[in-house]
Design an enzyme around this catalytic site. Structure first.
Site, short mmCIF file in Angstrom:
data_model
loop_
_atom_site.label_atom_id
_atom_site.label_comp_id
_atom_site.label_asym_id
_atom_site.label_seq_id
_atom_site.Cartn_x
_atom_site.Cartn_y
_atom_site.Cartn_z
N GLU A 125 -82.66 -36.40 -34.14
CA GLU A 125 -82.07 -37.35 -33.54
C GLU A 125 -82.71 -36.81 -32.13
O GLU A 125 -81.73 -35.59 -31.44
CB GLU A 125 -81.02 -37.58 -33.57
N LYS A 182 -58.49 -38.06 -28.32
CA LYS A 182 -59.09 -36.58 -27.93
C LYS A 182 -61.07 -37.10 -27.45
O LYS A 182 -61.81 -37.11 -28.20
CB LYS A 182 -59.81 -35.14 -28.53
N CYS A 241 -76.62 -43.96 -29.80
CA CYS A 241 -77.20 -43.58 -30.76
C CYS A 241 -77.99 -44.76 -31.45
O CYS A 241 -78.50 -44.53 -32.10
CB CYS A 241 -75.44 -43.57 -32.09
N GLU A 269 -68.79 -43.17 -37.04
CA GLU A 269 -70.04 -43.67 -36.08
C GLU A 269 -70.74 -42.47 -35.66
O GLU A 269 -70.89 -41.72 -34.65
CB GLU A 269 -69.60 -44.39 -34.81
P1 NAD Z 1 -71.76 -32.42 -30.88
O1 NAD Z 1 -71.52 -33.10 -32.50
O2 NAD Z 1 -71.31 -30.32 -30.71
O3 NAD Z 1 -70.23 -32.82 -30.06
C1 NAD Z 1 -70.14 -34.87 -30.19
C2 NAD Z 1 -69.28 -35.15 -29.96
O4 NAD Z 1 -67.65 -34.12 -30.77
C3 NAD Z 1 -68.31 -34.06 -28.58
O5 NAD Z 1 -67.59 -34.69 -28.11
C4 NAD Z 1 -68.06 -32.81 -28.60
O6 NAD Z 1 -66.64 -33.08 -28.13
C5 NAD Z 1 -67.11 -33.53 -30.55
N1 NAD Z 1 -66.58 -32.21 -31.08
C6 NAD Z 1 -67.33 -31.55 -31.04
N2 NAD Z 1 -67.40 -30.90 -32.45
C7 NAD Z 1 -65.58 -31.53 -33.58
C8 NAD Z 1 -65.05 -30.93 -33.65
N3 NAD Z 1 -64.69 -30.31 -34.55
N4 NAD Z 1 -63.58 -31.68 -33.74
C9 NAD Z 1 -64.14 -32.74 -32.89
N5 NAD Z 1 -64.63 -33.03 -32.31
C10 NAD Z 1 -65.82 -32.63 -32.73
O7 NAD Z 1 -73.27 -33.09 -30.94
P2 NAD Z 1 -73.42 -32.48 -28.58
O8 NAD Z 1 -74.04 -31.07 -28.24
O9 NAD Z 1 -71.60 -33.15 -27.68
O10 NAD Z 1 -74.24 -33.63 -28.74
C11 NAD Z 1 -75.55 -34.02 -29.56
C12 NAD Z 1 -75.28 -34.56 -31.19
O11 NAD Z 1 -73.99 -35.23 -31.03
C13 NAD Z 1 -76.52 -35.65 -30.94
O12 NAD Z 1 -77.98 -35.29 -31.04
C14 NAD Z 1 -75.74 -36.98 -31.18
O13 NAD Z 1 -76.57 -36.76 -32.14
C15 NAD Z 1 -74.79 -37.04 -31.36
N6 NAD Z 1 -73.36 -37.58 -30.68
C16 NAD Z 1 -73.47 -39.02 -30.86
C17 NAD Z 1 -73.15 -39.91 -30.27
C18 NAD Z 1 -73.15 -41.39 -30.69
O14 NAD Z 1 -72.52 -42.49 -30.11
N7 NAD Z 1 -72.93 -41.28 -32.11
C19 NAD Z 1 -72.73 -39.67 -28.81
C20 NAD Z 1 -72.47 -38.47 -28.76
C21 NAD Z 1 -73.21 -37.67 -29.64
#
Ligand code: NAD
Length: 480
Positions: free
Chosen positions: A380, A174, A283, A249
């Site tokens: 972050e 997904k 990240c 990750e």
């Molecule tokens: P988020 O944590 O809501 O979402 C991050 C990702 O996780 C999205 O692709 C989302 O679809 C997925 N996600 C969210 N809730 C989920 C759940 N319950 N089950 C499965 N997947 C889920 O945050 P955001 O607003 O999209 O992104 C912001 C934060 O996410 C950033 O501050 C950063 O810390 C983190 N992030 C990290 C990476 C990375 O490469 N480690 C990449 C994207 C975002």
């Protein structure tokens, strides 16, 4: 370019049984550019059943044949780079040159995993008795649930799919609903390369509903997630309740330590490129710039000069070097983090305020002396903000570098082997890059410690994460 992104279940592109779609926006214009199919549990049941069937076939497919399909998919990605990069920039916002680089990097990743699939060796342990063979076999762990984010829509999916497929696992993946078109092209490349039906199944929908249904499902044996630390912790707990293996990750807040004896020109050039790539939504982006007293003024001047050279704009325009943020959440989050830091005494040296009325843009920003209690020094930022502050000696720098619960990437610039060794030994992070940018290539480990996660998505460790160990000890039957 694309109007409708479908699901891919059991080798077929299809809409959801629910008939529902989620709109997809261009972050540079805020306009709808298409939509993506949104699964219900009946679709998920189909995807899981297909993954079970796909696993039975794929685990028996020889590593040589798996490797040939991964190589062909890499070749297709390279051949289709212009079309896929266009889709990625439209839905994610990054400059088109960065989208092309990501596609090529993803092809490299698939090729690395193609090679690794032929090296999933077990071992033979010397026995205590004659005629006994002690064999350690490595077997694919089973169907995998993978969740990938919107910042690197193709390469994050390529890391997970490449490692899982190399090991002989099937996958229900997904990717993010905000950037669905480009990872769908990765799945298309795998399918066109000859991947059998059911081995990779692509779903989109409500993230929490999908993970809440798929992770506990008894057929799923492994969970791999890339995203924020809070969501990672929630998914890791759910996986723990059901005894599923995990790779997590998660977020970072990377320190970049610039010492008095550093090559400051190189440090400023390399770190500015790392900071502003993908508008800072990376990240492993350097975030806390810790600069030794003697180098502070010169480094900040060099870094600001590179910051001011950046051209903010629509990623589809060739001259753009920094695109919009991928979504409105990040824009709002960055404004609030910068405002909080300024209210607590930080100074804005560049950027800091939104300049466009349309699109999720945020300017490249440098903040000096944000105090430790400001939110941005603890959360972050995941955006184009560099935080500069001073340190006196290496112990002080290490204490600040290790202050946060994050531990993903760290950077250092010094000409001293003694300092470099002290940092290598003392830094609490999964990766450290000294005097150059050397992270995130397929053949080297990629992952964090502490709140930044668990496991590695690069190097030979990445495939290990999808293999189970089986011990077989075999004696000689008595001769009749
Ligand atoms: P988020 O944590 O809501 O979402 C991050 C990702 O996780 C999205 O692709 C989302 O679809 C997925 N996600 C969210 N809730 C989920 C759940 N319950 N089950 C499965 N997947 C889920 O945050 P955001 O607003 O999209 O992104 C912001 C934060 O996410 C950033 O501050 C950063 O810390 C983190 N992030 C990290 C990476 C990375 O490469 N480690 C990449 C994207 C975002």
């Amino acid at each position: 370019m694309y109007s409708r992104v479908q699901l891919f279940i059991d080798g077929e592109w299809c809409d959801s049984i629910s008939g529902k779609f989620i709109p997809v926006l261009d972050p540079a214009t805020e306009e709808a550019i298409g939509e993506v199919a949104c699964v219900n549990t009946a679709d998920l049941d189909r995807a899981i059943a297909a993954a079970v069937k796909g696993f039975r076939l794929w685990r028996k497919t020889s590593p040589l044949d798996r490797s040939a399909i991964l190589r062909e998919a890499a070749a297709l990605l390279r051949r289709r780079v212009e079309a896929i990069a266009g889709v990625m920039t439209k839905e994610q916002g990054k400059p088109i040159a960065e989208s092309r680089t990501e596609i090529f990097a993803s092809a490299d990743m698939l090729e690395w995993f193609a090679e690794e699939s032929r090296r999933t060796y077990g071992r033979v342990i010397p026995a205590r008795s004659e005629g006994v063979l002690n064999l350690v076999l490595k077997e694919p762990v089973g169907p995998v649930a993978a969740f990938t984010p919107w910042n690197f829509p193709v390469s994050q999916a390529a890391r997970k799919l490449g490692a899982a497929l190399a090991a002989g696992c099937s996958v229900v993946i997904k990717p993010a609903e905000e950037t669905p078109g480009s990872p769908a092209e990765l799945v298309r490349a795998l399918a066109d390369a000859g991947l059998p039906a059911g081995v990779v199944n692509l779903v989109y929908g409500n993230p929490a509903e999908i993970s809440g249904y798929v992770i506990p499902h008894p057929a799923i044996r492994k969970v791999s997630f890339t995203g924020s630390t809070p969501v990672g912790k929630a998914l890791a707990s759910l996986a723990g309740q059901h005894m599923k293996r995990i790779t997590m990750e998660l977020g970072g807040h990377a320190p970049a330590i610039i010492c008095d004896d550093a090559d400051l020109q190189t440090a400023a050039t390399v770190l500015a490129a790392g900071k502003y790539r993908n508008a800072g939504q990376v990240c492993i982006a350097p975030t806390r710039f810790l600069v030794q007293d003697g180098a502070y003024d010169s480094f900040v001047e060099e870094f600001l000069a590179r910051t001011r050279q950046l051209k903010v704009g629509n990623g589809a325009e060739a001259e753009t070097t920094i695109g919009p943020l991928a979504n409105q959440r990040r824009q709002a989050a960055l404004e609030s983090l910068v405002d909080d830091a300024v209210q607590r005494g930080a100074s804005i040296l560049a950027g800091g305020r939104r300049q466009h009325n349309k699109g999720y843009f945020f300017p490249p920003t440098v903040l000096a002396d944000a105090p430790h209690d400001s939110r941005i020094m603890n959360e972050e930022p995941f955006g184009p903000v560099a935080l500069v502050s001073r340190f006196k000696d290496i112990d002080e720098a290490l204490a600040e570098a290790n202050r946060l619960p994050y531990g993903l990437a760290a950077y250092a610039y010094t000409r001293s082997i003694r300092t470099s060794t002290a940092l290598a030994e003392g830094i609490e992070s999964g990766m450290l890059s000294v005097n150059h940018y050397g992270l995130a290539i397929p053949e080297t480990p990629f992952g964090g410690v502490k709140d930044s996660g668990f496991g590695s998505e690069g190097g030979s460790e990445a495939v290990d994460a999808y293999l189970a160990t089986k011990f077989v000890t075999q004696g000689s039957p008595a001769v009749a």
